[in-house]
Design an enzyme around this catalytic site. Structure first.
Site, PDB file in Angstrom:
ATOM      1  N   ASP A  13       0.768  -1.263   0.086  1.00 47.61           N
ATOM      2  CA  ASP A  13      -0.028  -0.234  -0.062  1.00 47.61           C
ATOM      3  C   ASP A  13       0.757   1.327  -0.175  1.00 47.61           C
ATOM      4  OD1 ASP A  13      -1.969  -1.877   0.181  1.00 47.61           O
ATOM      5  OD2 ASP A  13      -2.731  -1.273   1.946  1.00 47.61           O
ATOM      6  N   ASP A  51      -4.507  -0.956  -1.767  1.00 49.38           N
ATOM      7  CA  ASP A  51      -5.944  -0.485  -1.061  1.00 49.38           C
ATOM      8  C   ASP A  51      -6.887  -0.266  -2.016  1.00 49.38           C
ATOM      9  OD1 ASP A  51      -7.048  -1.016   1.447  1.00 49.38           O
ATOM     10  OD2 ASP A  51      -6.839   0.842   2.054  1.00 49.38           O
ATOM     11  N   HIS A  53     -10.575   0.643  -2.770  1.00 49.93           N
ATOM     12  CA  HIS A  53     -12.224   0.821  -2.028  1.00 49.93           C
ATOM     13  C   HIS A  53     -13.142   1.065  -3.190  1.00 49.93           C
ATOM     14  CE1 HIS A  53     -10.590  -0.590   1.568  1.00 49.93           C
ATOM     15  NE2 HIS A  53      -9.748   0.575   1.991  1.00 49.93           N
ATOM     16  N   HIS A  57     -17.521   2.769   0.419  1.00 47.79           N
ATOM     17  CA  HIS A  57     -17.109   1.852   1.347  1.00 47.79           C
ATOM     18  C   HIS A  57     -17.326   1.593   2.837  1.00 47.79           C
ATOM     19  CE1 HIS A  57     -14.102  -1.378   2.738  1.00 47.79           C
ATOM     20  NE2 HIS A  57     -14.294  -1.967   1.826  1.00 47.79           N
ATOM     21  N   HIS A  86     -10.496   6.898   1.482  1.00 45.08           N
ATOM     22  CA  HIS A  86      -9.331   6.723   1.036  1.00 45.08           C
ATOM     23  C   HIS A  86      -9.226   5.706  -0.210  1.00 45.08           C
ATOM     24  CE1 HIS A  86      -9.557   3.497   4.070  1.00 45.08           C
ATOM     25  NE2 HIS A  86      -8.371   3.021   3.368  1.00 45.08           N
ATOM     26  N   LYS A 111      -7.016  -5.061  -2.858  1.00 44.04           N
ATOM     27  CA  LYS A 111      -7.821  -5.868  -1.867  1.00 44.04           C
ATOM     28  C   LYS A 111      -8.843  -4.529  -1.398  1.00 44.04           C
ATOM     29  CE  LYS A 111      -4.062  -4.397   1.139  1.00 44.04           C
ATOM     30  NZ  LYS A 111      -4.817  -3.304   1.911  1.00 44.04           N
ATOM     31  N   CYS A 156      -1.916  -2.682   7.595  1.00 44.05           N
ATOM     32  CA  CYS A 156      -2.041  -3.702   6.347  1.00 44.05           C
ATOM     33  C   CYS A 156      -0.862  -4.208   6.436  1.00 44.05           C
ATOM     34  CB  CYS A 156      -2.230  -2.800   5.135  1.00 44.05           C
ATOM     35  SG  CYS A 156      -3.903  -2.327   5.155  1.00 44.05           S
TER      36      CYS A 156
HETATM   37  C1  VGL Z   1      -4.844   0.560   5.697  1.00 45.82           C
HETATM   38  C2  VGL Z   1      -6.079   1.447   7.003  1.00 45.82           C
HETATM   39  C3  VGL Z   1      -7.313   1.362   6.022  1.00 45.82           C
HETATM   40  C4  VGL Z   1      -3.387   0.228   5.651  1.00 45.82           C
HETATM   41  C5  VGL Z   1      -5.684   0.723   4.722  1.00 45.82           C
HETATM   42  O1  VGL Z   1      -2.765   0.253   4.314  1.00 45.82           O
HETATM   43  O2  VGL Z   1      -2.561   0.114   6.579  1.00 45.82           O
HETATM   44  N1  VGL Z   1      -5.028   1.175   7.090  1.00 45.82           N
HETATM   45  N2  VGL Z   1      -7.022   0.900   4.835  1.00 45.82           N
HETATM   46 ZN    ZN Z   2      -8.286   1.006   3.471  1.00 50.56          ZN
END
Ligand code: VGL
Ligand code: ZN
Length: 208
Positions: A13, A51, A53, A57, A86, A111, A156
């Site tokens: 990410d 990430d 979404h 979401h 995000h 994901k 993550c």
């Molecule tokens: C993440 C919060 C929400 C991450 C992703 O990449 O750690 N944290 N979505």
């Molecule tokens: Zn996320």
């Protein structure tokens, strides 16, 4: 620690929304990029995650009336932290940071695209049972040990490491190639889980 032919570096990410100026900026998040670039040539195999979404979401605070980012709710699969919107599919924020340069990466794994379930881990969504497909990919390619870098250490990256251990894969987190959100003790919590499940945490300087 010696890197082997069946090792894979999973870069989690490193997207605009988790870097400076992003919607869910991780403190000093951009700093992981130089470290990742330094270690990447040592790995024969690299996987990136993104990430990814939907616009409304269920992990976004804004879709829950009266809720603010970083509050928690109970969902069908357990407690879920609510985040600022995000990494919306196709947005600038969801793109990889423009400085991230890993053209040799062999897979980009997205994901968190199911509207009603969040996915921190690169292996399973937050119900801890719905697979992303990564375990099957690594198995078919005989990639048997995972090294983890990226954002965020306590979400993550951390859940990906724990799930790797659940799958029986050795998991090594490269601490200085990660940055944390550190929300209400989340770093201490994930490190306690690392210790319990046998996740190894090392500095990238220990790689050979
Ligand atoms: C993440 C919060 C929400 C991450 C992703 O990449 O750690 N944290 N979505
Ligand atoms: Zn996320």
């Amino acid at each position: 620690m010696q890197i082997a032919a069946q090792d894979v570096l999973i870069v989690i990410d490193v997207q605009n929304d988790f870097c400076s100026g992003g919607a869910l900026a991780v403190p000093d998040g951009d700093a992981v990029i130089d470290v990742i670039h330094r270690i990447a040539p040592s790995f024969a195999h690299i996987v990136l995650t993104q990430d990814w979404h939907t616009p409304t979401h269920s992990s976004f605070a804004a879709v829950h009336p009266g809720k603010q980012p970083f509050e928690q709710i109970e969902s069908s699969y357990g407690t879920q932290t609510l985040w600022p919107a995000h990494c919306v599919q196709g947005s600038k924020g969801a793109e990889f940071h423009p400085s991230l340069h890993l053209p040799q990466a062999e897979l980009i794994l997205r994901k968190g695209f199911r509207p009603h379930i969040d996915s921190y881990s690169a292996f399973f969504e937050n119900d801890r049972v719905t697979p992303t497909g990564l375990a099957g990919y690594l198995a078919e390619r005989n990639l048997t040990r995972v090294f983890l870098a990226g954002l965020a250490y306590d979400f993550c990256v951390g859940y990906s490491a724990l799930d790797a251990r659940c799958l029986g894969l050795p998991a090594v987190v490269l601490r200085d190639a990660c940055r944390a959100i550190d929300l209400d003790g989340s770093v201490a919590r994930i490190e306690a889980e690392f210790a319990k499940t046998g996740v190894t945490v090392i500095e990238s300087a220990a790689l050979r």
